[in-house]
Design an enzyme around this catalytic site. Structure first.
Site, PDB file in Angstrom:
ATOM      1  N   CYS A 161     -23.385  -6.632   1.825  1.00  0.00           N
ATOM      2  CA  CYS A 161     -22.448  -5.525   2.006  1.00  0.00           C
ATOM      3  C   CYS A 161     -23.000  -4.221   1.447  1.00  0.00           C
ATOM      4  O   CYS A 161     -22.774  -3.141   2.010  1.00  0.00           O
ATOM      5  CB  CYS A 161     -21.105  -5.860   1.370  1.00  0.00           C
ATOM      6  SG  CYS A 161     -21.164  -6.189  -0.412  1.00  0.00           S
ATOM      7  N   ASP A 182       0.833  -1.207   0.000  1.00  0.00           N
ATOM      8  CA  ASP A 182       0.000   0.000   0.000  1.00  0.00           C
ATOM      9  C   ASP A 182       0.865   1.253   0.000  1.00  0.00           C
ATOM     10  O   ASP A 182       0.544   2.247   0.644  1.00  0.00           O
ATOM     11  CB  ASP A 182      -0.927  -0.015   1.218  1.00  0.00           C
ATOM     12  CG  ASP A 182      -2.069   0.975   1.107  1.00  0.00           C
ATOM     13  OD1 ASP A 182      -2.401   1.378  -0.023  1.00  0.00           O
ATOM     14  OD2 ASP A 182      -2.638   1.353   2.156  1.00  0.00           O
TER      15      ASP A 182
END
Length: 357
Positions: free
Chosen positions: A200, A140
């Site tokens: 979700c 990341d």
């Protein structure tokens, strides 16, 4: 390219080394990201990245690996579980309006450092086995389509909530990559197993999903509490609830997470009681407290002002009592306009409730 026998032996080594270093899976991705690049361009054109200008800044480097690291011919992807086994139950914290909810990935040590060091050790094991290679490791930390690469490496599929999901491990894991000039046989990409499930999409407090596989980050609580600088739009403050750093709702309801494994690494165990702290105790941290107590934590990157801003919003959604109102009233004169604005909004929520009693 290695022979079939050499490839099999090396893949066996990868699995063994990965296990030794705390990875739950390692795979090799093919580098064709054309479809993912098209999806990214549409997402950017729609402005769904908000203030995250870095998502558009690097152009082709994000989806053409050898533009980012010249001579890259293979990408090794790895995943590492992070859900802490001894943390207070996530839903019980979310349901207690006095408590502060911190995304499970941020309760312990900064994953960037933990994971990156282990990826470097993995690359060094390859060199010890076959000789010098060119490589760079990322966690990341660069323009990388990590979920697409991990999908191509067989580590899981990109779900409707845009997280990577694995049939036997859910989604509570980090991803990291090794870009290398070493030609390796790629793994078979994962197939999608979301089916007709839309849990979700329905649970998101701020309706950040504009459709399956489409997240408008500007509405996402993780974006609002971490990436956004300045004022949180008023329409999202109540839906934020008691979430002060990130949000896990779309993972908590994912049925595949019943197969998720808890981490065995002590690095990701909760620090500073962040899995069970009250909003008021965190709101009373001084800037010095914040700097000291978030040392080595991913939380530090948002800075003290955003920390107080987020907690002020959560306190506006908490139970009304004299101590909460007094603390917010004191913060209304904070030297940061951002903090004072959000504290004033929060205090007003309690005063309005008092009038309606």
């Amino acid at each position: 390219m290695f022979s079939d026998e050499e490839t099999t032996t090396l893949k066996d080594d990868f699995a063994r080394w990965g296990k030794e270093l705390g990875f739950q899976a390692v795979g090799v991705s093919h580098l064709d990201l054309a479809e993912d690049a098209a999806h990214l361009r549409r997402w950017l054109q729609q402005g769904h990245h908000g203030q995250m200008q870095y998502m558009a800044k690097h152009g082709r480097k994000r989806y053409v690996p050898d533009d980012l690291v010249p001579q890259t011919v293979s990408v090794i992807s790895a995943r590492m579980d992070y859900f802490p086994p001894n943390s207070t139950d996530a839903e019980s914290v979310l349901n207690d309006r006095r408590k502060a909810y911190v995304a499970r990935y941020a309760l312990g040590r900064d994953y960037h450092k933990v994971f990156r060091l282990r990826l470097k050790k993995f690359a060094q094991k390859i060199e010890a086995r076959i000789g010098d290679i060119g490589y760079r490791v990322f966690v990341d930390s660069a323009p990388v389509l990590e979920r697409a690469l991990a999908r191509n490496a067989g580590l899981g599929w990109i779900g409707k909530n845009t997280n990577l999901i694995n049939k036997s491990a859910g989604s509570w894991f980090f991803l990291g990559e090794i870009y290398t000039d070493l030609a390796l046989r790629t793994d078979k990409p994962s197939t999608n197993h979301c089916g007709s499930c839309s849990a979700c999409l329905q649970v998101c407090p701020t309706n950040a999903f504009v459709g399956p596989y489409e997240l408008d980050a500007r509405r996402c609580i993780s974006y609002l509490t971490i990436e956004l600088k300045g004022s949180i739009p008023k329409e999202y403050r109540k839906p934020i609830g008691n979430r002060i750093y990130g949000c896990d709702d779309c993972q908590l309801v994912c049925p595949w997470n019943k197969f998720a494994k808890r981490t065995t690494l002590p690095d990701f165990e909760p620090r500073q009681n962040l899995d069970n702290a009250t909003l008021l105790e965190l709101f009373l941290w001084s800037e010095r407290d914040f700097e000291k107590r978030t040392e080595g934590s991913p939380i530090r990157r948002i800075g003290f002002v955003s920390w107080l801003r987020n907690i002020a919003v959560a306190l506006g959604n908490s139970d009304t009592d004299p101590e909460t109102k007094k603390t917010l009233s004191n913060m209304c004169s904070h030297n940061s306009n951002i903090v004072s604005e959000h504290a004033s909004w929060a205090l007003d929520q309690h005063l309005r409730r008092g009038k309606n009693v």
